[in-house]
Structure formats: C-alpha cells, structure tokens
Design an enzyme around this catalytic site. Structure first.
Site, short mmCIF file in Angstrom:
data_model
loop_
_atom_site.label_atom_id
_atom_site.label_comp_id
_atom_site.label_asym_id
_atom_site.label_seq_id
_atom_site.Cartn_x
_atom_site.Cartn_y
_atom_site.Cartn_z
N ASN A 14 0.72 -1.15 0.09
CA ASN A 14 -0.05 0.06 -0.07
C ASN A 14 0.83 1.17 0.01
OD1 ASN A 14 -2.88 -0.39 0.19
ND2 ASN A 14 -2.19 -1.95 1.69
N LYS A 85 1.10 -1.25 15.13
CA LYS A 85 1.35 -0.96 16.59
C LYS A 85 0.31 0.23 16.81
CE LYS A 85 5.00 -3.16 18.04
NZ LYS A 85 4.91 -3.93 18.94
N HIS A 103 -8.12 -0.59 6.84
CA HIS A 103 -8.55 -2.03 7.48
C HIS A 103 -8.93 -3.09 6.21
CE1 HIS A 103 -9.21 -4.66 10.84
NE2 HIS A 103 -10.08 -5.18 10.32
N ASP A 144 -9.69 0.89 14.94
CA ASP A 144 -10.72 0.38 14.09
C ASP A 144 -11.96 1.04 14.24
OD1 ASP A 144 -9.08 -1.10 13.10
OD2 ASP A 144 -9.38 -2.78 13.97
#
Ligand code: GAR
Length: 189
Positions: A14, A85, A103, A144
């Site tokens: 990415n 992390k 995610h 998240d």
C-alpha cells in the site's frame, strides 16, 4: 505542499501504491516512511523510490521519538498502511482528523483486537462470509472505531482460501487508498 508520512510494519505494498500515485503530484508529497520493524519490506520500497525512511521501535515511540519525527519533518497527514502498533495518544491528539487507516475487512465486522493482516482473512473464511472488502477510516483512540470514510466490497467464493481473500482485498486497497487520501486532503470528506 501537504506532507504525508506513511507508517507501515510489513511489506508495504500500500505504501508503494501511495508513493507512486503522489510522485509528481502538484500539492501532496510523501516525505517520510516510518516503521517499527527494521526488517520490514516497506523500507526497501522507500529506498527504491528515494523516500526518506526511519525505524522507530516501541520503546522509542513511548518516549516520544515518533511524535518528534512527525513534527521535525513538518508532517500534515499520517497514513497508516499495515501499521501493527497502536498510535500514541499524544499523536492522535496532535493530528485531529489527520490520521487515516486502512483495514482489510468491512468494519465494524472483523475489527478490533487481534484483527490484523492474515488473522482477518482467516476469520472471514471461517465465518463463511459471502463478501469481504476494505475500509478506510479516521483513527481515533479506539482501534478500528474512527469514522468510516470509504468502503468497497468484493464477492468471495466458497473455495477462496484466506490467501485468495487477502489478494482480492489488497487489490481494492491499492486501487482506492491513494485516491481517498487525495480526497481527504482536498477537504472532500
Ligand atoms: C493490508 O491488507 C492492510 O489493510 C492491513 O495490513 C496489510 C498490509 O499490507 N492492515 C491491517 O490489518 C491493520 N489493522 P501491505 O504492507 O502490503 O500494504
């Protein structure tokens, strides 16, 4: 110029897609790759593209080194791309709505503690999901759980292995993340 820092712990596919996308961009520049892992593939990719990279381990992060690097390099937005992390509270507070994460699932499903990388795809296959996908969201103090900016789904077949799901999802990530970052920086979200 708007300066981006990418935080990554692993292969960095990415990160590379983002570096390529903004290579000749007029207003947005990837100026720094930060990794907690000195063996991360992302460091080689940074080198290939002549982007500065720095390794900051967990202990240094606790002592404020990560925060200082972000400030010293005049970073405007922090892009998490496979960063495994927790981002310290000090950084989250200093960059409101300026930290994005990707995610590899359709949050709020398959998010939270322990849900990262291949763990996510294994859980998706185990749950016999008909689809998975990717989520780009702002980072808040709770993992998240920040506001969702963009999601895209992909169909799964019964025979898909976790590796095959990972491949499908990564393809969506590379396609969408750079473009969505650009939109966020340009105030479209
Ligand atoms: C990506 O699939 C990303 O969504 C995931 O790690 C992978 C990194 O791949 N991130 C998480 O699981 C964060 N919770 P890459 O190093 O090739 O970009």
């Amino acid at each position: 110029m708007i300066n981006l820092a990418i935080l990554a712990s692993g292969s960095g596919s990415n990160a590379e897609a983002i570096i390529r996308y903004f290579k000749d961009h007029e207003t947005i520049k990837v100026v720094l790759i930060l990794s907690n892992n000195s063996n991360a593939g992302v460091l080689n990719r940074a080198k290939e593209h002549n982007v500065k990279s720095i390794v900051v381990n967990s202990e240094q992060t606790k002592q404020g080194v990560l925060f200082n690097e972000l400030k010293n390099n005049h970073i405007d937005y922090i892009i998490l791309a496979g960063y495994m992390k927790l981002v310290p509270k000090q950084i989250i507070e200093a960059f409101p709505k300026r930290i994005l994460n990707i995610h590899p699932a359709l949050l709020p499903k398959f998010g939270g503690k322990g849900m990262y990388g291949m763990n996510v795809h294994q859980a998706v296959v185990q749950a016999q999901e008909k689809e998975s996908g990717m989520t780009i969201h702002y980072v808040s103090e709770h993992y998240d759980e920040g506001a969702i900016i963009f999601q895209e789904a992909v169909s799964l077949s019964d025979s898909d292995t976790p590796e095959e799901v990972a491949k499908k999802v990564l393809k969506l990530e590379h396609k969408n993340y750079p473009r969505v970052i650009e939109e966020v920086v340009n105030g479209k979200h």
